[in-house]
Design a protein around this motif. Sequence first.
Motif, mmCIF file in Angstrom:
data_model
loop_
_atom_site.group_PDB
_atom_site.id
_atom_site.type_symbol
_atom_site.label_atom_id
_atom_site.label_comp_id
_atom_site.label_asym_id
_atom_site.label_seq_id
_atom_site.Cartn_x
_atom_site.Cartn_y
_atom_site.Cartn_z
ATOM 1 N N TYR A 194 101.088 -5.616 39.881
ATOM 2 C CA TYR A 194 99.856 -5.167 39.648
ATOM 3 C C TYR A 194 98.982 -4.181 41.390
ATOM 4 O O TYR A 194 98.960 -5.234 42.377
ATOM 5 C CB TYR A 194 99.025 -5.004 39.221
ATOM 6 N N GLY A 237 106.645 -7.270 36.357
ATOM 7 C CA GLY A 237 105.628 -6.477 36.455
ATOM 8 C C GLY A 237 104.561 -6.949 38.044
ATOM 9 O O GLY A 237 104.908 -7.970 38.119
ATOM 10 N N ARG A 240 96.115 -0.388 38.575
ATOM 11 C CA ARG A 240 97.352 -0.177 37.969
ATOM 12 C C ARG A 240 98.644 -1.025 37.547
ATOM 13 O O ARG A 240 98.684 -1.334 38.285
ATOM 14 C CB ARG A 240 98.564 0.841 38.704
ATOM 15 N N GLN A 297 101.816 -2.235 35.998
ATOM 16 C CA GLN A 297 103.067 -1.253 36.149
ATOM 17 C C GLN A 297 104.378 -2.721 34.998
ATOM 18 O O GLN A 297 103.813 -3.849 35.500
ATOM 19 C CB GLN A 297 104.156 -1.184 37.050
ATOM 20 N N LEU A 357 100.185 -1.515 27.808
ATOM 21 C CA LEU A 357 100.825 -1.254 28.902
ATOM 22 C C LEU A 357 101.844 -1.465 28.078
ATOM 23 O O LEU A 357 103.089 -1.603 27.618
ATOM 24 C CB LEU A 357 100.885 -2.395 29.868
ATOM 25 N N SER A 389 108.589 -3.062 33.877
ATOM 26 C CA SER A 389 109.900 -3.183 34.207
ATOM 27 C C SER A 389 110.809 -3.845 32.976
ATOM 28 O O SER A 389 110.542 -5.175 33.521
ATOM 29 C CB SER A 389 110.572 -2.741 35.210
ATOM 30 N N THR A 437 110.319 1.328 32.863
ATOM 31 C CA THR A 437 109.149 1.079 33.320
ATOM 32 C C THR A 437 107.936 2.416 33.060
ATOM 33 O O THR A 437 108.357 3.084 32.055
ATOM 34 C CB THR A 437 109.895 1.074 35.232
ATOM 35 N N VAL A 438 106.830 1.001 32.547
ATOM 36 C CA VAL A 438 105.736 1.664 31.302
ATOM 37 C C VAL A 438 105.179 1.454 33.252
ATOM 38 O O VAL A 438 104.843 0.501 33.731
ATOM 39 C CB VAL A 438 105.751 1.307 30.820
ATOM 40 N N SER A 439 103.917 2.672 32.778
ATOM 41 C CA SER A 439 102.878 1.643 33.700
ATOM 42 C C SER A 439 101.257 2.427 33.224
ATOM 43 O O SER A 439 101.002 3.043 31.913
ATOM 44 C CB SER A 439 102.397 2.792 35.086
ATOM 45 N N GLN A 440 99.980 1.298 33.423
ATOM 46 C CA GLN A 440 99.017 1.469 32.693
ATOM 47 C C GLN A 440 97.800 1.632 33.855
ATOM 48 O O GLN A 440 98.191 0.948 34.854
ATOM 49 C CB GLN A 440 98.787 0.885 31.918
ATOM 50 N N ASP A 441 96.895 2.617 34.088
ATOM 51 C CA ASP A 441 95.885 2.428 35.186
ATOM 52 C C ASP A 441 94.282 1.843 33.909
ATOM 53 O O ASP A 441 94.418 2.399 32.909
ATOM 54 C CB ASP A 441 95.135 3.347 35.131
#
Length: 188
Positions: free
Chosen positions: A58, A56, A66, A68, A99, A70, A81-85
């Motif tokens: 940031y 991961g 953000r 992220q 996430l 993987s 892969t995922v992401s979150q704010d």
Amino acid sequence: RAHDPQVVRAHNLRVVSSDRLFQIFKDLRIAPENELDSQTERRLAEFCSADELVTGQYARFGAAIRLQASLKGKKRNVPVTVSQDASTEEAVPTAVAALVQALLDRLGEEGVSASAADTPAQPLSASVPALKAYSEGMSAVRSGNTLDAIPRFKTAVTEDPRFAMAYARLAQSYQGVGSSRDAEDAAR
């Protein structure tokens, strides 16, 4: 940058503790702040006896952050892969939970299921200042500086009086410097 693998306890996934991960980084002479290339990721996965690895990173954009993650592995041609704010630092624990859920959802699409008993681990604390102080305390302990860890763990428990792991590490640190009475108090 590799992060604590706070992913899932699903049928074919396991979490490696941060202490174990730190030791692996040390053994492989990988600086935790370095970005990992694919060869280093393979070595890390091999050393953990893992077929797959979650990494991961940031990035800050003003007050926003953000996150992220993987999921990479031997049998994956393309990583998941995922992401979150998070709009603020205070929103980071909620963003981490989202996430993890997004990663679980993606894995569910691949047929990896998690039962209700296998829900993701929750953050140790919802307080970002407490988590920061705890992380600084852990860094001090890992570098052999237990005396510097004690005030950081104290800050963590002051910021979040329900932060059980910080109390445990504070007690261990007091014990490590020979202060048994303080260790007993912190352990209560």
